[in-house]
Design a protein around this motif. Structure first.
Motif, short mmCIF file in Angstrom:
data_model
loop_
_atom_site.label_atom_id
_atom_site.label_comp_id
_atom_site.label_asym_id
_atom_site.label_seq_id
_atom_site.Cartn_x
_atom_site.Cartn_y
_atom_site.Cartn_z
N LYS A 172 12.98 8.51 1.18
CA LYS A 172 14.19 9.26 0.79
C LYS A 172 14.05 10.62 0.22
N ALA A 173 13.06 10.74 -0.53
CA ALA A 173 12.98 12.16 -0.91
C ALA A 173 12.35 13.18 0.12
N GLY A 174 11.96 12.56 1.21
CA GLY A 174 11.54 13.45 2.38
C GLY A 174 9.99 12.76 2.79
N LEU A 175 9.30 13.86 3.74
CA LEU A 175 8.03 13.21 4.10
C LEU A 175 6.89 13.84 3.46
N LEU A 176 6.15 12.92 2.69
CA LEU A 176 5.06 13.45 1.52
C LEU A 176 3.75 13.02 2.03
N ASP A 177 2.74 14.08 1.84
CA ASP A 177 1.50 13.95 2.20
C ASP A 177 0.78 12.97 0.92
N ALA A 178 0.01 11.89 1.54
CA ALA A 178 -0.52 10.95 0.56
C ALA A 178 -1.80 10.60 0.71
N ILE A 179 -2.48 10.14 -0.34
CA ILE A 179 -4.03 9.48 -0.31
C ILE A 179 -3.59 7.92 -0.16
N LYS A 180 -4.00 7.38 0.88
CA LYS A 180 -4.00 5.79 0.86
C LYS A 180 -5.18 5.15 0.35
N VAL A 181 -5.07 3.97 -0.55
CA VAL A 181 -6.02 3.57 -1.17
C VAL A 181 -5.77 2.06 -1.10
N GLU A 182 -6.74 1.29 -0.86
CA GLU A 182 -6.82 -0.18 -0.81
C GLU A 182 -7.78 -0.92 -1.60
N ARG A 183 -7.14 -1.79 -2.34
CA ARG A 183 -7.95 -2.68 -3.08
C ARG A 183 -8.91 -3.36 -2.18
N VAL A 184 -10.08 -3.36 -2.73
CA VAL A 184 -11.37 -4.22 -2.11
C VAL A 184 -11.47 -5.78 -2.71
N ARG A 185 -11.26 -6.54 -1.87
CA ARG A 185 -11.32 -8.14 -2.40
C ARG A 185 -12.43 -8.71 -1.21
N ASP A 186 -12.82 -9.91 -1.77
CA ASP A 186 -14.09 -10.34 -0.71
C ASP A 186 -13.20 -11.29 0.22
N PRO A 187 -13.30 -10.86 1.40
CA PRO A 187 -12.55 -11.54 2.55
C PRO A 187 -12.77 -13.08 2.75
#
Length: 239
Positions: A172-187
């Protein structure tokens, strides 16, 4: 010309360095996929008169409420938690956690759902809130994989993360450039997933979080509005 240049500079988004924490307030929409109502969430980071920092998170909806608070100090550039409080009520079982970090005596003491907690305090140890700021710092520093030792209830767990890349997030604040990060878990051990997005141009503010539990339940917060160091967050407008 000089006035025009100053005006343009003050209008530019904030460029954060990993070595600098900036105070902020942010509000989010909070959605539980399995429930018919939405809620709201707020995060804030403020510097206290003591020189410590206070990081708070609050989420509420019709049938649930959650509060989380971390007070910490900086040792150089390293975040060192001093106090952690967590309380959840209204949805399922209530939960309350209290941790105090004694760096002089190298101990963590407190309680987890009424049970006493006593752990050895080691350098680099984070609480379940402060690790998010440590993660933010490392993402801003350009790191691609990160690992943190975190006091989780009555034990110390290891939280691993990896950067997935850059992605635009529509808020809602607009289109933002972001870094996407994932938590790594044992699948092989967990079907739980957690993905976070940090705004590159706004001191790596968390702008989106999506979590899926092992039972399939999903939870998400998405930025509505925020201020970083007193400046309103503004993204690009859709064309």
């Amino acid at each position: 010309m000089r006035l025009l240049l100053i005006s343009l500079l003050t209008a530019l988004p904030l460029l954060a360095s990993a070595s600098e924490l900036l105070p902020f307030t942010a509000s989010y929409t909070a959605d539980w996929k399995q429930l018919p109502v939405s809620g709201s969430a707020e995060r804030s980071l403020v510097k206290l008169e003591s020189g410590q920092w206070e990081y708070q998170f609050r989420a509420s909806m019709l049938v649930a409420e959650l509060t989380e608070r971390s007070v910490f100090h900086l040792n150089g550039q390293q975040i060192q938690p001093d106090q952690y409080r967590f309380k959840r009520g209204g949805l399922g079982k209530s939960k309350e956690i209290s941790h105090d970090f004694d760096w002089a005596n190298k101990q963590v003491t407190g309680s987890d759902r009424g049970e006493a907690v006593k752990l050895t305090l080691k350098s680099g140890l984070q609480d379940k809130s402060s690790y998010q700021l440590a993660l933010r710092n490392d993402v801003a520093d350009g790191k691609k994989s990160m690992s943190y030792q975190v006091v989780d209830g009555d034990e110390i767990d290891v939280y691993d993360f990896r950067v997935l890349g850059e992605e635009k997030v529509r808020t809602k604040a607009g289109l933002l450039d972001a870094i996407k990060v994932e938590r790594v878990r044992d699948p092989t051990k967990s079907g739980r997933t957690t993905v976070l997005w940090f705004a590159k141009d706004w001191s790596y503010l968390l702008v989106r979080l999506h979590q899926k539990e092992e039972d399939g339940k999903e939870y998400q917060i998405m930025l509505k509005e925020a201020e970083v160091d007193g400046k309103p967050v503004q993204g690009a407008k859709d064309s």
